[in-house]
Motif scaffolding. Structure first.
Motif, PDB file in Angstrom:
ATOM      1  N   ARG A  50      55.840  46.442  48.555  1.00 40.77           N
ATOM      2  CA  ARG A  50      55.234  44.941  48.422  1.00 40.77           C
ATOM      3  C   ARG A  50      55.283  44.243  49.958  1.00 40.77           C
ATOM      4  O   ARG A  50      56.421  44.173  50.385  1.00 40.77           O
ATOM      5  N   ASP A  75      52.141  40.002  49.116  1.00 43.82           N
ATOM      6  CA  ASP A  75      50.884  40.672  49.067  1.00 43.82           C
ATOM      7  C   ASP A  75      49.645  39.784  49.181  1.00 43.82           C
ATOM      8  O   ASP A  75      48.816  39.844  48.575  1.00 43.82           O
ATOM      9  N   VAL A  77      49.691  36.581  48.411  1.00 44.14           N
ATOM     10  CA  VAL A  77      49.293  35.436  47.611  1.00 44.14           C
ATOM     11  C   VAL A  77      50.595  34.492  47.745  1.00 44.14           C
ATOM     12  O   VAL A  77      51.684  35.117  47.669  1.00 44.14           O
ATOM     13  N   LEU A 113      59.221  40.600  39.285  1.00 41.81           N
ATOM     14  CA  LEU A 113      57.539  41.000  39.044  1.00 41.81           C
ATOM     15  C   LEU A 113      57.643  42.367  38.292  1.00 41.81           C
ATOM     16  O   LEU A 113      56.834  42.890  37.831  1.00 41.81           O
ATOM     17  N   ALA A 116      54.159  44.079  38.613  1.00 44.36           N
ATOM     18  CA  ALA A 116      53.073  43.004  38.474  1.00 44.36           C
ATOM     19  C   ALA A 116      52.541  42.177  39.506  1.00 44.36           C
ATOM     20  O   ALA A 116      53.315  42.043  40.337  1.00 44.36           O
ATOM     21  N   ALA A 117      51.363  41.896  39.510  1.00 43.41           N
ATOM     22  CA  ALA A 117      50.529  41.166  40.434  1.00 43.41           C
ATOM     23  C   ALA A 117      51.218  39.650  40.568  1.00 43.41           C
ATOM     24  O   ALA A 117      51.464  39.271  39.422  1.00 43.41           O
ATOM     25  N   LEU A 118      51.480  39.056  41.636  1.00 40.68           N
ATOM     26  CA  LEU A 118      51.687  37.457  41.482  1.00 40.68           C
ATOM     27  C   LEU A 118      50.513  36.758  41.557  1.00 40.68           C
ATOM     28  O   LEU A 118      49.674  37.095  42.303  1.00 40.68           O
ATOM     29  N   LEU A 119      50.326  36.090  40.551  1.00 41.12           N
ATOM     30  CA  LEU A 119      49.146  35.244  40.423  1.00 41.12           C
ATOM     31  C   LEU A 119      49.324  33.931  41.012  1.00 41.12           C
ATOM     32  O   LEU A 119      50.307  33.180  40.943  1.00 41.12           O
ATOM     33  N   PRO A 120      48.124  33.308  41.615  1.00 46.73           N
ATOM     34  CA  PRO A 120      47.989  31.946  42.175  1.00 46.73           C
ATOM     35  C   PRO A 120      48.766  31.082  41.431  1.00 46.73           C
ATOM     36  O   PRO A 120      48.292  30.978  40.176  1.00 46.73           O
ATOM     37  N   PHE A 121      49.277  30.197  41.823  1.00 50.03           N
ATOM     38  CA  PHE A 121      50.046  29.074  41.123  1.00 50.03           C
ATOM     39  C   PHE A 121      48.907  27.943  41.410  1.00 50.03           C
ATOM     40  O   PHE A 121      49.068  27.279  42.685  1.00 50.03           O
TER      41      PHE A 121
END
Length: 124
Positions: A50, A75, A77, A113, A116-121
């Motif tokens: 990553r 990545d 984000v 994670l 898993a992808a880090l999602l926007p907060f």
């Protein structure tokens, strides 16, 4: 010549250790020395596949002041980070595990994670 007592030997050893430690420190003015631990610098690396990045500035919304003007990305984000009063850092992903630097916070987030992808907060 006077006999060397244990107290004199310990005092001499402590003085020598202090002088040696002071000689190995980099030369810096008072402002630089005080700001050294406050400035985490910039990083850009691949950790466990990553891309993690960190740099001064950035941040948005009310979270900007928590990260002390520092932005961290996994990545691409943004990983919201916060600096604690003791100088440690936490992130929205690993909130209960303080680490010493923003880089360590990014690495801890990647570990947490587990691919898993880090999602926007969402900022308020």
């Amino acid at each position: 010549m006077p006999e060397l007592s244990r107290r004199r030997a310990l005092t001499a050893a402590a003085a020598l250790a202090t002088v040696t430690a002071a000689a190995t420190l980099p030369a810096a003015g008072p402002a630089q020395a005080a700001g050294h631990h406050d400035d985490p610098g910039t990083f850009d690396e691949v950790y466990k596949g990553r891309r993690i990045q960190g740099r001064p500035g950035g941040g948005s919304g009310h979270h900007h002041h928590h990260g002390a003007g520092y932005a961290v990305f996994v990545d691409g984000v943004e990983l919201h980070v916060m600096r604690n009063a003791d100088g440690s850092w936490i992130s929205v992903v690993s909130h209960y595990a303080p680490v010493p630097t923003p880089r360590a916070a990014a690495r801890a987030a990647v570990d947490e994670l587990q691919g898993a992808a880090l999602l926007p907060f969402p900022a308020n």
